[in-house]
Design a protein around this motif. Structure first.
Motif, PDB file in Angstrom:
ATOM      1  N   SER A 244       5.223  -2.518  -4.096  1.00 32.21           N
ATOM      2  CA  SER A 244       4.362  -2.671  -2.925  1.00 32.21           C
ATOM      3  C   SER A 244       2.913  -2.643  -3.411  1.00 32.21           C
ATOM      4  O   SER A 244       2.646  -2.362  -4.571  1.00 32.21           O
ATOM      5  CB  SER A 244       4.600  -1.547  -1.913  1.00 32.21           C
ATOM      6  OG  SER A 244       4.141  -0.316  -2.424  1.00 32.21           O
ATOM      7  N   ASP A 245       1.989  -2.911  -2.503  1.00 35.16           N
ATOM      8  CA  ASP A 245       0.587  -2.916  -2.919  1.00 35.16           C
ATOM      9  C   ASP A 245      -0.096  -1.562  -2.749  1.00 35.16           C
ATOM     10  O   ASP A 245      -1.294  -1.438  -2.930  1.00 35.16           O
ATOM     11  CB  ASP A 245      -0.197  -4.023  -2.226  1.00 35.16           C
ATOM     12  CG  ASP A 245      -0.258  -3.875  -0.721  1.00 35.16           C
ATOM     13  OD1 ASP A 245       0.372  -2.946  -0.161  1.00 35.16           O
ATOM     14  OD2 ASP A 245      -0.936  -4.698  -0.076  1.00 35.16           O
ATOM     15  N   GLY A 246       0.690  -0.534  -2.453  1.00 29.44           N
ATOM     16  CA  GLY A 246       0.175   0.823  -2.344  1.00 29.44           C
ATOM     17  C   GLY A 246       1.320   1.798  -2.142  1.00 29.44           C
ATOM     18  O   GLY A 246       2.425   1.403  -1.756  1.00 29.44           O
ATOM     19  N   TYR A 247       1.059   3.060  -2.401  1.00 32.74           N
ATOM     20  CA  TYR A 247       2.128   4.062  -2.323  1.00 32.74           C
ATOM     21  C   TYR A 247       2.715   4.215  -0.932  1.00 32.74           C
ATOM     22  O   TYR A 247       3.886   4.520  -0.783  1.00 32.74           O
ATOM     23  CB  TYR A 247       1.622   5.413  -2.837  1.00 32.74           C
ATOM     24  CG  TYR A 247       1.590   5.470  -4.341  1.00 32.74           C
ATOM     25  CD1 TYR A 247       2.732   5.787  -5.060  1.00 32.74           C
ATOM     26  CD2 TYR A 247       0.437   5.177  -5.045  1.00 32.74           C
ATOM     27  CE1 TYR A 247       2.727   5.817  -6.446  1.00 32.74           C
ATOM     28  CE2 TYR A 247       0.413   5.221  -6.432  1.00 32.74           C
ATOM     29  CZ  TYR A 247       1.564   5.537  -7.123  1.00 32.74           C
ATOM     30  OH  TYR A 247       1.557   5.559  -8.487  1.00 32.74           O
ATOM     31  N   ARG A 248       1.911   4.006   0.068  1.00 33.44           N
ATOM     32  CA  ARG A 248       2.414   4.179   1.437  1.00 33.44           C
ATOM     33  C   ARG A 248       2.615   2.852   2.164  1.00 33.44           C
ATOM     34  O   ARG A 248       2.870   2.830   3.355  1.00 33.44           O
ATOM     35  CB  ARG A 248       1.488   5.105   2.199  1.00 33.44           C
ATOM     36  CG  ARG A 248       1.577   6.524   1.655  1.00 33.44           C
ATOM     37  CD  ARG A 248       0.757   7.527   2.442  1.00 33.44           C
ATOM     38  NE  ARG A 248       0.989   8.874   1.979  1.00 33.44           N
ATOM     39  CZ  ARG A 248       0.535   9.396   0.854  1.00 33.44           C
ATOM     40  NH1 ARG A 248      -0.181   8.663   0.033  1.00 33.44           N
ATOM     41  NH2 ARG A 248       0.779  10.657   0.514  1.00 33.44           N
ATOM     42  N   ALA A 249       2.488   1.754   1.433  1.00 33.68           N
ATOM     43  CA  ALA A 249       2.701   0.426   2.005  1.00 33.68           C
ATOM     44  C   ALA A 249       4.178   0.068   1.942  1.00 33.68           C
ATOM     45  O   ALA A 249       4.907   0.574   1.083  1.00 33.68           O
ATOM     46  CB  ALA A 249       1.870  -0.602   1.250  1.00 33.68           C
ATOM     47  N   PRO A 250       4.645  -0.796   2.811  1.00 36.48           N
ATOM     48  CA  PRO A 250       6.057  -1.183   2.768  1.00 36.48           C
ATOM     49  C   PRO A 250       6.378  -1.970   1.486  1.00 36.48           C
ATOM     50  O   PRO A 250       5.534  -2.724   0.996  1.00 36.48           O
ATOM     51  CB  PRO A 250       6.234  -2.046   4.005  1.00 36.48           C
ATOM     52  CG  PRO A 250       4.874  -2.471   4.415  1.00 36.48           C
ATOM     53  CD  PRO A 250       3.926  -1.432   3.893  1.00 36.48           C
ATOM     54  N   PRO A 251       7.578  -1.801   0.957  1.00 37.46           N
ATOM     55  CA  PRO A 251       7.950  -2.561  -0.233  1.00 37.46           C
ATOM     56  C   PRO A 251       8.041  -4.044   0.068  1.00 37.46           C
ATOM     57  O   PRO A 251       8.407  -4.439   1.169  1.00 37.46           O
ATOM     58  CB  PRO A 251       9.302  -1.989  -0.627  1.00 37.46           C
ATOM     59  CG  PRO A 251       9.819  -1.304   0.581  1.00 37.46           C
ATOM     60  CD  PRO A 251       8.640  -0.931   1.426  1.00 37.46           C
ATOM     61  N   ARG A 252       7.723  -4.879  -0.916  1.00 38.57           N
ATOM     62  CA  ARG A 252       7.792  -6.320  -0.752  1.00 38.57           C
ATOM     63  C   ARG A 252       9.038  -6.886  -1.448  1.00 38.57           C
ATOM     64  O   ARG A 252       9.347  -8.062  -1.288  1.00 38.57           O
ATOM     65  CB  ARG A 252       6.521  -6.986  -1.263  1.00 38.57           C
ATOM     66  CG  ARG A 252       6.131  -6.617  -2.690  1.00 38.57           C
ATOM     67  CD  ARG A 252       6.633  -7.630  -3.586  1.00 38.57           C
ATOM     68  NE  ARG A 252       6.259  -7.497  -4.975  1.00 38.57           N
ATOM     69  CZ  ARG A 252       6.916  -8.134  -5.896  1.00 38.57           C
ATOM     70  NH1 ARG A 252       7.948  -8.873  -5.591  1.00 38.57           N
ATOM     71  NH2 ARG A 252       6.559  -8.040  -7.139  1.00 38.57           N
ATOM     72  N   ALA A 253       9.723  -6.061  -2.222  1.00 38.63           N
ATOM     73  CA  ALA A 253      10.937  -6.455  -2.940  1.00 38.63           C
ATOM     74  C   ALA A 253      11.680  -5.178  -3.296  1.00 38.63           C
ATOM     75  O   ALA A 253      11.119  -4.080  -3.240  1.00 38.63           O
ATOM     76  CB  ALA A 253      10.584  -7.237  -4.210  1.00 38.63           C
ATOM     77  N   PRO A 254      12.961  -5.253  -3.707  1.00 39.42           N
ATOM     78  CA  PRO A 254      13.692  -4.042  -4.059  1.00 39.42           C
ATOM     79  C   PRO A 254      13.150  -3.328  -5.303  1.00 39.42           C
ATOM     80  O   PRO A 254      13.239  -2.114  -5.405  1.00 39.42           O
ATOM     81  CB  PRO A 254      15.113  -4.541  -4.323  1.00 39.42           C
ATOM     82  CG  PRO A 254      15.203  -5.902  -3.760  1.00 39.42           C
ATOM     83  CD  PRO A 254      13.811  -6.448  -3.705  1.00 39.42           C
ATOM     84  N   ASN A 255      12.577  -4.098  -6.245  1.00 37.43           N
ATOM     85  CA  ASN A 255      12.095  -3.522  -7.503  1.00 37.43           C
ATOM     86  C   ASN A 255      10.691  -4.031  -7.814  1.00 37.43           C
ATOM     87  O   ASN A 255      10.313  -5.116  -7.390  1.00 37.43           O
ATOM     88  CB  ASN A 255      13.035  -3.908  -8.655  1.00 37.43           C
ATOM     89  CG  ASN A 255      14.384  -3.277  -8.505  1.00 37.43           C
ATOM     90  OD1 ASN A 255      14.503  -2.058  -8.431  1.00 37.43           O
ATOM     91  ND2 ASN A 255      15.413  -4.099  -8.411  1.00 37.43           N
ATOM     92  N   PRO A 256       9.948  -3.267  -8.619  1.00 36.47           N
ATOM     93  CA  PRO A 256       8.627  -3.732  -9.057  1.00 36.47           C
ATOM     94  C   PRO A 256       8.770  -4.938  -9.991  1.00 36.47           C
ATOM     95  O   PRO A 256       9.831  -5.147 -10.581  1.00 36.47           O
ATOM     96  CB  PRO A 256       8.072  -2.541  -9.837  1.00 36.47           C
ATOM     97  CG  PRO A 256       8.905  -1.373  -9.465  1.00 36.47           C
ATOM     98  CD  PRO A 256      10.241  -1.918  -9.089  1.00 36.47           C
ATOM     99  N   PRO A 257       7.688  -5.711 -10.120  1.00 33.72           N
ATOM    100  CA  PRO A 257       7.742  -6.857 -11.038  1.00 33.72           C
ATOM    101  C   PRO A 257       7.833  -6.378 -12.489  1.00 33.72           C
ATOM    102  O   PRO A 257       7.538  -5.266 -12.811  1.00 33.72           O
ATOM    103  CB  PRO A 257       6.436  -7.588 -10.782  1.00 33.72           C
ATOM    104  CG  PRO A 257       5.533  -6.603 -10.130  1.00 33.72           C
ATOM    105  CD  PRO A 257       6.410  -5.592  -9.476  1.00 33.72           C
TER     106      PRO A 257
END
Length: 102
Positions: free
Chosen positions: A89-102
């Motif tokens: 996600s783009d921040g610790y408290r932001a919603p995830p954009r995918a299941p895993n980080p890039p």
């Protein structure tokens, strides 16, 4: 790159890899030889030059639901440490954009 910032020994960027925005944090520290035991505990590999490299992936310590952090932690024999963490996600408290980080 969508955002950036930092201070002495710490920096971050928010990047978009085409699948959404992700936070990437970079920490650089000296005199950190005392973290070698932690790196061994997470299964770090020792490179031929003596550098330890550990990779972990887990729920983000400060994150919201579904936020995952992948961390690469390196330590040289003289205590120079570089830690790079990416989030899904783009921040610790932001919603995830995918299941895993890039």
């Amino acid at each position: 790159m969508r955002d950036k910032g930092g201070q002495s020994g710490y920096g971050y960027v928010v990047v978009d890899d085409g699948g959404g925005r992700s936070l990437v944090e970079i920490n650089v520290q000296t005199d950190m030889a005392d973290v070698a035991a932690h790196l061994h505990a997470v299964g770090a590999t020792t490179l031929p030059d003596g550098r330890l490299v550990g990779v972990t992936q887990e729920a983000a310590e400060k994150g919201g639901d579904g936020v995952v952090a992948r961390t690469v932690d390196t330590l040289t024999p003289d205590g120079f440490r570089v830690v790079i963490t990416t989030l899904n996600s783009d921040g610790y408290r932001a919603p995830p954009r995918a299941p895993n980080p890039p």
